[in-house]
Design an enzyme around this catalytic site. Structure first.
Site, mmCIF file in Angstrom:
data_model
loop_
_atom_site.group_PDB
_atom_site.id
_atom_site.type_symbol
_atom_site.label_atom_id
_atom_site.label_comp_id
_atom_site.label_asym_id
_atom_site.label_seq_id
_atom_site.Cartn_x
_atom_site.Cartn_y
_atom_site.Cartn_z
ATOM 1 N N PHE A 1 -59.498 -10.320 -60.238
ATOM 2 C CA PHE A 1 -58.824 -9.748 -59.068
ATOM 3 C C PHE A 1 -59.777 -9.768 -57.883
ATOM 4 O O PHE A 1 -60.894 -9.251 -57.969
ATOM 5 C CB PHE A 1 -58.359 -8.304 -59.316
ATOM 6 C CG PHE A 1 -57.613 -7.734 -58.128
ATOM 7 C CD1 PHE A 1 -56.277 -8.033 -57.922
ATOM 8 C CD2 PHE A 1 -58.274 -6.954 -57.185
ATOM 9 C CE1 PHE A 1 -55.595 -7.550 -56.803
ATOM 10 C CE2 PHE A 1 -57.606 -6.466 -56.067
ATOM 11 C CZ PHE A 1 -56.259 -6.765 -55.884
ATOM 12 N N LYS B 1 -65.414 -0.911 -51.922
ATOM 13 C CA LYS B 1 -64.965 0.374 -52.472
ATOM 14 C C LYS B 1 -65.953 1.554 -52.359
ATOM 15 O O LYS B 1 -65.801 2.391 -51.490
ATOM 16 C CB LYS B 1 -64.530 0.179 -53.930
ATOM 17 C CG LYS B 1 -63.243 -0.658 -54.030
ATOM 18 C CD LYS B 1 -62.596 -0.554 -55.388
ATOM 19 C CE LYS B 1 -61.188 -1.102 -55.409
ATOM 20 N NZ LYS B 1 -61.048 -2.513 -55.728
ATOM 21 N N ASP C 1 -68.474 -10.834 -57.206
ATOM 22 C CA ASP C 1 -67.644 -9.793 -56.574
ATOM 23 C C ASP C 1 -68.008 -8.445 -57.200
ATOM 24 O O ASP C 1 -67.676 -8.174 -58.347
ATOM 25 C CB ASP C 1 -66.166 -10.136 -56.799
ATOM 26 C CG ASP C 1 -65.201 -9.129 -56.169
ATOM 27 O OD1 ASP C 1 -65.652 -8.028 -55.805
ATOM 28 O OD2 ASP C 1 -64.002 -9.450 -56.063
HETATM 29 C C1 LIG Z 1 -60.273 -3.582 -55.172
HETATM 30 C C2 LIG Z 1 -60.893 -4.909 -55.316
HETATM 31 C C3 LIG Z 1 -60.787 -5.871 -54.317
HETATM 32 C C4 LIG Z 1 -59.941 -5.665 -53.078
HETATM 33 O O1 LIG Z 1 -60.436 -4.644 -52.305
HETATM 34 P P1 LIG Z 1 -59.508 -4.056 -51.105
HETATM 35 O O2 LIG Z 1 -60.433 -3.134 -50.393
HETATM 36 O O3 LIG Z 1 -58.357 -3.377 -51.763
HETATM 37 O O4 LIG Z 1 -59.083 -5.199 -50.287
HETATM 38 C C5 LIG Z 1 -61.464 -7.058 -54.485
HETATM 39 N N1 LIG Z 1 -62.200 -7.302 -55.587
HETATM 40 C C6 LIG Z 1 -62.316 -6.402 -56.574
HETATM 41 C C7 LIG Z 1 -63.171 -6.718 -57.752
HETATM 42 C C8 LIG Z 1 -61.655 -5.189 -56.481
HETATM 43 O O5 LIG Z 1 -61.751 -4.313 -57.478
#
Ligand SMILES: *Cc1c(COP(=O)(O)O)cnc(C)c1O
Length: 399
Positions: A130, A246, A217
């Site tokens: 994701f 986050k 990521d």
């Molecule tokens: C939550 C998340 C995203 C997206 O972040 P947003 O701030 O909601 O755009 C991207 N990569 C990972 C691994 C995530 O957990």
């Protein structure tokens, strides 16, 4: 949400609204108290209403909130220096969210490819990944539900299975246009799946060999959640590109792309930008978050409290029929069941606990990093009977 809501129906929210928080506790508009084992999806690193964060933000609001990137920003330089110091990387671009950080990473990879004479660069991405919900990041995401209806997807991604080094080597042999490998150190939305240390090390070797960028990521698993500053540090590798978001601002929207080596010099003036990104309020939130994490020893406690919680869950649930696996690291834990677990969210709320279920069958725990052993014990007291009860009920047969 009643049908008359003026909101677009992107979410199906629980019928609870939180009016305030205090540490690991949330309070709803009826005055009920809840233990927070979600942190607004790995966001509230310092819990709620942390006095140091509140004071810093108040002070910053009274000083300056925004000025744009058309002017020098000492706070951006300070936070960038902190992030490069903690990661061993060299340069940072600030933005406002996870998908923006990932979007910037994808742009860096493509530009890097073009600069090396590859006109149609490809990025290796993963099953169950994701990366966000913009068109490029949902195309990189390995979940058809996220993509469905938004075709045509952005091209230039090659998907491989997670933790499969042979598949990655095969891509290297077969696809000359690959420029980057893009993965989560721990897949969060996909159900808490860790990249094995040997896999990350092998990916690092292949990237070095082939001149690819290793892009990790850390939007969800970074900022101390696993007990290291960044989850890939457990494997002893340094990525070329690391998106963060986050937990970095403890609740204030922030994103960052940290880069190293060649990747750090790819963007030139005019290649990328943002109006809000790197604003003084978000920078102050990031700096204060990192300071408090250090002062309060939150890396160590994320590890020890997380390990303790993990061991207890294993002991209490590991042998229970219907528990497929218990996984995670630090305060990022998934309990995979053999059936849909979504109903546990509302049941836990009724018992005063906020938690989450992801990938349909995985109970996901992402408490704030100020969580202590006594909070973990309170969580276990509620969660274990709820899971046992769900699993002991006869399963409705699939139609
Ligand atoms: C939550 C998340 C995203 C997206 O972040 P947003 O701030 O909601 O755009 C991207 N990569 C990972 C691994 C995530 O957990």
């Amino acid at each position: 949400m009643p049908a008359s809501s003026p909101l677009m129906s992107t979410y199906l929210p629980q019928p609870v609204a939180f009016s305030h928080g205090d540490g690991v506790w949330l309070f709803d508009t009826q005055g009920r108290r809840y233990l927070d084992a979600l942190s607004g999806i790995a966001v509230n690193t310092l819990g709620h209403n942390h006095p140091r964060l509140v004071a810093a933000l108040r002070e910053q609001v009274g000083r300056i909130i925004h000025a744009s990137n058309l002017f020098e920003s000492p706070l951006q330089k300070q936070l960038a220096a902190r992030l490069t110091g903690l990661s061993g990387m060299t340069n940072v671009f600030f933005c406002n969210s996870g998908l923006e950080a990932n979007e910037a990473a994808i742009k860096i990879a493509r530009l890097y490819g073009h600069q090396r004479g590859i006109d149609r660069p490809e990025i290796v991405v993963y099953e169950r990944a994701f990366h966000g919900r913009s068109l490029a990041t949902l195309s990189a995401t390995g979940n058809e539900k996220v993509q469905k209806g938004f075709e045509p997807l952005v091209e230039g991604f090659v998907r491989v299975p997670f933790n499969d080094a042979a598949a990655l080597r095969r891509v290297g042999a077969e696809r000359p246009n690959v420029v980057a490998v893009f993965l989560e150190a721990i897949q969060g939305e996909g159900g808490i799946h860790r990249a094995r240390a040997e896999y990350l090390q092998e990916a690092r070797r292949l990237c070095d060999e082939r001149g690819w960028l290793l892009m990790i990521d850390e939007v969800q698993c970074g900022t101390g959640r696993t007990g290291r500053w960044f989850a890939h540090q457990w494997a002893g590798v340094v990525p070329d590109v690391m998106p963060l978001a986050k937990g970095l601002g403890s609740g204030v929207p922030i994103g960052a792309v940290v880069a190293h080596g060649a990747a750090a010099g790819v963007f030139k003036p005019g290649n990328h930008g943002t109006t809000f990104g790197g604003n003084p309020l978000a920078m102050r939130a990031g700096l204060t978050t990192l300071d408090v994490m250090e002062e309060e020893g939150l890396l160590d406690s994320a590890r020890t409290v997380g390990d303790g919680l993990f061991e207890t869950l294993r002991r209490e649930l590991g042998a229970h029929a219907g528990v497929v696996d218990i996984r995670g690291q630090g305060l990022m834990i998934g309990i995979e069941l053999d059936r849909p677990a979504g109903e546990l969210v509302a049941r836990a709320l009724e018992r005063g606990v906020v938690l989450n279920v992801t990938a349909e069958r995985v109970v996901r725990l992402l408490p704030p990093l100020i969580f202590r052993s006594e909070h973990a014990a309170q969580l276990v007291d509620v969660l274990v009977p709820l899971i046992r009860d769900l699993l002991d009920r006869p399963q409705a047969r699939a139609a």
